[in-house]
Scaffold this motif. Structure first.
Motif, PDB file in Angstrom:
ATOM      1  N   ARG A 114      -5.306  -0.363  -0.415  1.00 13.27           N
ATOM      2  CA  ARG A 114      -4.562  -0.634  -1.650  1.00 13.27           C
ATOM      3  C   ARG A 114      -5.175   0.119  -2.833  1.00 13.27           C
ATOM      4  N   TRP A 115      -6.509   0.127  -2.937  1.00 10.63           N
ATOM      5  CA  TRP A 115      -7.134   0.768  -4.092  1.00 10.63           C
ATOM      6  C   TRP A 115      -6.893   2.276  -4.106  1.00 10.63           C
ATOM      7  N   GLU A 116      -6.698   2.890  -2.918  1.00  6.94           N
ATOM      8  CA  GLU A 116      -6.373   4.319  -2.879  1.00  6.94           C
ATOM      9  C   GLU A 116      -4.966   4.557  -3.433  1.00  6.94           C
ATOM     10  N   PHE A 166      -6.575  11.435  -2.948  1.00  3.76           N
ATOM     11  CA  PHE A 166      -6.825  10.108  -3.489  1.00  3.76           C
ATOM     12  C   PHE A 166      -7.226   9.108  -2.402  1.00  3.76           C
ATOM     13  N   GLY A 167      -7.062   9.442  -1.138  1.00  2.00           N
ATOM     14  CA  GLY A 167      -7.452   8.541  -0.070  1.00  2.00           C
ATOM     15  C   GLY A 167      -6.811   8.927   1.250  1.00  2.00           C
ATOM     16  N   GLU A 168      -7.025   8.110   2.250  1.00  2.00           N
ATOM     17  CA  GLU A 168      -6.497   8.383   3.587  1.00  2.00           C
ATOM     18  C   GLU A 168      -5.044   7.906   3.678  1.00  2.00           C
ATOM     19  N   ILE A 169      -4.155   8.780   4.178  1.00  2.00           N
ATOM     20  CA  ILE A 169      -2.721   8.484   4.274  1.00  2.00           C
ATOM     21  C   ILE A 169      -2.369   8.119   5.708  1.00  2.00           C
ATOM     22  N   GLU A 170      -1.678   7.012   5.832  1.00  2.00           N
ATOM     23  CA  GLU A 170      -1.228   6.616   7.171  1.00  2.00           C
ATOM     24  C   GLU A 170       0.028   7.378   7.597  1.00  2.00           C
ATOM     25  N   HIS A 171       1.008   7.480   6.697  1.00  2.00           N
ATOM     26  CA  HIS A 171       2.201   8.279   7.030  1.00  2.00           C
ATOM     27  C   HIS A 171       2.999   8.538   5.753  1.00  2.00           C
ATOM     28  N   ILE A 172       3.838   9.592   5.823  1.00  2.00           N
ATOM     29  CA  ILE A 172       4.758   9.965   4.739  1.00  2.00           C
ATOM     30  C   ILE A 172       6.167  10.032   5.332  1.00  2.00           C
ATOM     31  N   ASP A 173       7.083   9.302   4.740  1.00  2.00           N
ATOM     32  CA  ASP A 173       8.467   9.257   5.235  1.00  2.00           C
ATOM     33  C   ASP A 173       9.428   9.728   4.150  1.00  2.00           C
ATOM     34  N   LYS A 174      10.514  10.415   4.606  1.00  2.00           N
ATOM     35  CA  LYS A 174      11.578  10.867   3.705  1.00  2.00           C
ATOM     36  C   LYS A 174      12.893  10.217   4.137  1.00  2.00           C
ATOM     37  N   LEU A 175      13.731   9.927   3.158  1.00  2.00           N
ATOM     38  CA  LEU A 175      15.026   9.356   3.494  1.00  2.00           C
ATOM     39  C   LEU A 175      15.810  10.305   4.402  1.00  2.00           C
ATOM     40  N   ASP A 176      16.437   9.745   5.452  1.00  2.00           N
ATOM     41  CA  ASP A 176      17.082  10.592   6.460  1.00  2.00           C
ATOM     42  C   ASP A 176      18.318  11.311   5.933  1.00  2.00           C
ATOM     43  N   ASP A 177      19.017  10.722   5.001  1.00  2.00           N
ATOM     44  CA  ASP A 177      20.281  11.298   4.560  1.00  2.00           C
ATOM     45  C   ASP A 177      20.123  12.329   3.448  1.00  2.00           C
ATOM     46  N   GLN A 178      18.882  12.757   3.142  1.00  2.00           N
ATOM     47  CA  GLN A 178      18.661  13.746   2.092  1.00  2.00           C
ATOM     48  C   GLN A 178      18.308  15.087   2.721  1.00  2.00           C
ATOM     49  N   ARG A 222       0.816  -1.212   0.000  1.00  2.00           N
ATOM     50  CA  ARG A 222       0.000   0.000   0.000  1.00  2.00           C
ATOM     51  C   ARG A 222       0.854   1.268   0.000  1.00  2.00           C
ATOM     52  N   SER A 223       2.182   1.088  -0.134  1.00  2.00           N
ATOM     53  CA  SER A 223       3.096   2.234  -0.077  1.00  2.00           C
ATOM     54  C   SER A 223       3.662   2.510  -1.455  1.00  2.00           C
ATOM     55  N   LEU A 224       3.766   3.807  -1.789  1.00  2.00           N
ATOM     56  CA  LEU A 224       4.356   4.270  -3.042  1.00  2.00           C
ATOM     57  C   LEU A 224       5.657   5.010  -2.744  1.00  2.00           C
ATOM     58  N   VAL A 225       6.647   4.801  -3.590  1.00  2.00           N
ATOM     59  CA  VAL A 225       7.930   5.479  -3.449  1.00  2.00           C
ATOM     60  C   VAL A 225       8.006   6.571  -4.524  1.00  2.00           C
ATOM     61  N   PHE A 226       8.223   7.811  -4.085  1.00  2.00           N
ATOM     62  CA  PHE A 226       8.350   8.971  -4.971  1.00  2.00           C
ATOM     63  C   PHE A 226       9.824   9.372  -5.027  1.00  2.00           C
ATOM     64  N   ARG A 227      10.421   9.290  -6.203  1.00  2.00           N
ATOM     65  CA  ARG A 227      11.816   9.667  -6.389  1.00  2.00           C
ATOM     66  C   ARG A 227      11.906  10.899  -7.268  1.00  2.00           C
ATOM     67  N   ASN A 228      13.034  11.616  -7.085  1.00  2.00           N
ATOM     68  CA  ASN A 228      13.287  12.836  -7.870  1.00  2.00           C
ATOM     69  C   ASN A 228      12.219  13.897  -7.579  1.00  2.00           C
ATOM     70  N   VAL A 229      11.905  14.093  -6.299  1.00  2.00           N
ATOM     71  CA  VAL A 229      10.892  15.054  -5.878  1.00  2.00           C
ATOM     72  C   VAL A 229      11.561  16.403  -5.642  1.00  2.00           C
ATOM     73  N   SER A 230      11.050  17.439  -6.291  1.00  2.00           N
ATOM     74  CA  SER A 230      11.616  18.783  -6.116  1.00  2.00           C
ATOM     75  C   SER A 230      11.160  19.368  -4.789  1.00  2.00           C
ATOM     76  N   GLN A 231      11.739  20.532  -4.450  1.00  2.00           N
ATOM     77  CA  GLN A 231      11.379  21.186  -3.198  1.00  2.00           C
ATOM     78  C   GLN A 231       9.916  21.597  -3.197  1.00  2.00           C
ATOM     79  N   GLU A 232       9.472  22.170  -4.292  1.00  2.00           N
ATOM     80  CA  GLU A 232       8.071  22.610  -4.386  1.00  2.00           C
ATOM     81  C   GLU A 232       7.121  21.417  -4.352  1.00  2.00           C
ATOM     82  N   ALA A 233       7.470  20.326  -5.053  1.00  2.00           N
ATOM     83  CA  ALA A 233       6.622  19.133  -5.038  1.00  2.00           C
ATOM     84  C   ALA A 233       6.590  18.502  -3.665  1.00  2.00           C
ATOM     85  N   ALA A 234       7.713  18.552  -2.928  1.00  2.00           N
ATOM     86  CA  ALA A 234       7.750  17.985  -1.578  1.00  2.00           C
ATOM     87  C   ALA A 234       6.805  18.723  -0.646  1.00  2.00           C
TER      88      ALA A 234
END
Length: 278
Positions: free
Chosen positions: A251-253, A225-237, A203-215
């Protein structure tokens, strides 16, 4: 005279009958004979009234009165049933017009009918006037209602088409929108596989190459698109581009977000894929 009055059979045959000759008269004092009784009975029978057929005028008057009675019955049905369906009302109106046409045709060929026909004519005219006002008004009302229903239907179809186009742009297919008959909202795409089974797919999507404005817009954009449980960012970025993991409650969301993210302006260059483990 004796031959006429004798009781004996002529020629010994009781079926032989003797009659007085034409132009002769019975002598004075002679008793009346059977022939005289028969001759006297003939004028009496001729004087009895004879049956004569009805004249054409009387037949015409009776026919017109019959038509008028039929018109009365049909008018009674129209007035006593205000909620009569439009097709039935039209059939009755046509029948009344046909009867009135027959009445007019019956009047044309010959002279005026008896006084009773004049009364029938007035009743028929009154019935015709009433049929030409009330049924026609009802028919016009029905036509106006049909036009209003058709206009409302066209507006709803146009609105439905617009919603379908918007759903297509957002990646919502028919499978995700069905299921409104038994509950609120759309049923998930996997609901048809069994209501009691659990969907263990990622049920998790990985977003790569996200700009500052998109973040900055990522939480608000994904929440549509649906209810979000959590959003995580890589710590070293610390600087863009970033990599985020967004986990949806269903899953359908997540599937809906995956299909629609390409249409978002800020995420044109973003790479989106399923997380390997969830």
């Amino acid at each position: 005279a004796q031959a006429l009055s004798t009781p004996e059979a002529v020629f010994n045959n009781r079926f032989v009958r003797v009659l007085r000759a034409v132009g002769t008269s019975q002598p004075a004092g002679a008793p009346p004979t059977a022939a005289d009784s028969t001759a006297a009975a003939v004028p009496a029978a001729a004087a009895a009234p004879m049956w004569r057929p009805k004249s054409a005028a009387i037949k015409k008057a009776e026919l017109i009165e019959k038509y008028v009675e039929q018109q009365k019955d049909l008018m009674k049905k129209l007035t006593s049933t205000p909620d009569m369906p439009a097709p039935t009302r039209k059939i009755i109106m046509d029948s009344i017009k046909q009867i009135q046409q027959k009445i007019d045709e019956s009047r044309q060929p010959k002279a005026a009918a008896p006084p009773a026909t004049a009364a029938s004519t007035s009743v028929a005219s009154a019935a015709a006037d009433s049929t030409s006002t009330e049924p026609e008004a009802a028919a016009s009302d029905n036509a106006a209602q049909l036009d209003a229903v058709a206009s409302e239907k066209a507006a709803l179809q146009s609105k439905l088409k617009t919603l379908q186009e918007q759903a297509a742009r957002l990646g919502m297919n028919e499978r995700g929108m069905r299921g409104r008959g038994r509950g609120r909202g759309g049923a998930p795409a996997w609901a048809g596989r069994g209501a009691m089974s659990l969907d263990k797919r990622p049920r998790s999507l990985v977003f790569r190459n996200v700009s500052q404005e998109a973040a900055e817009q990522l939480p608000s954009e994904m929440s549509q698109f649906g209810e979000i449980e959590h959003i995580d960012k890589l710590d070293d970025q610390n600087n863009a581009p970033f990599t985020y993991t967004v986990k949806f409650k269903a899953r359908w969301e997540a599937e809906k977000a995956l299909k629609a993210v390409e249409a978002l302006d800020l995420f044109t260059n973003v790479q989106v894929d399923w997380e390997a483990t969830s």
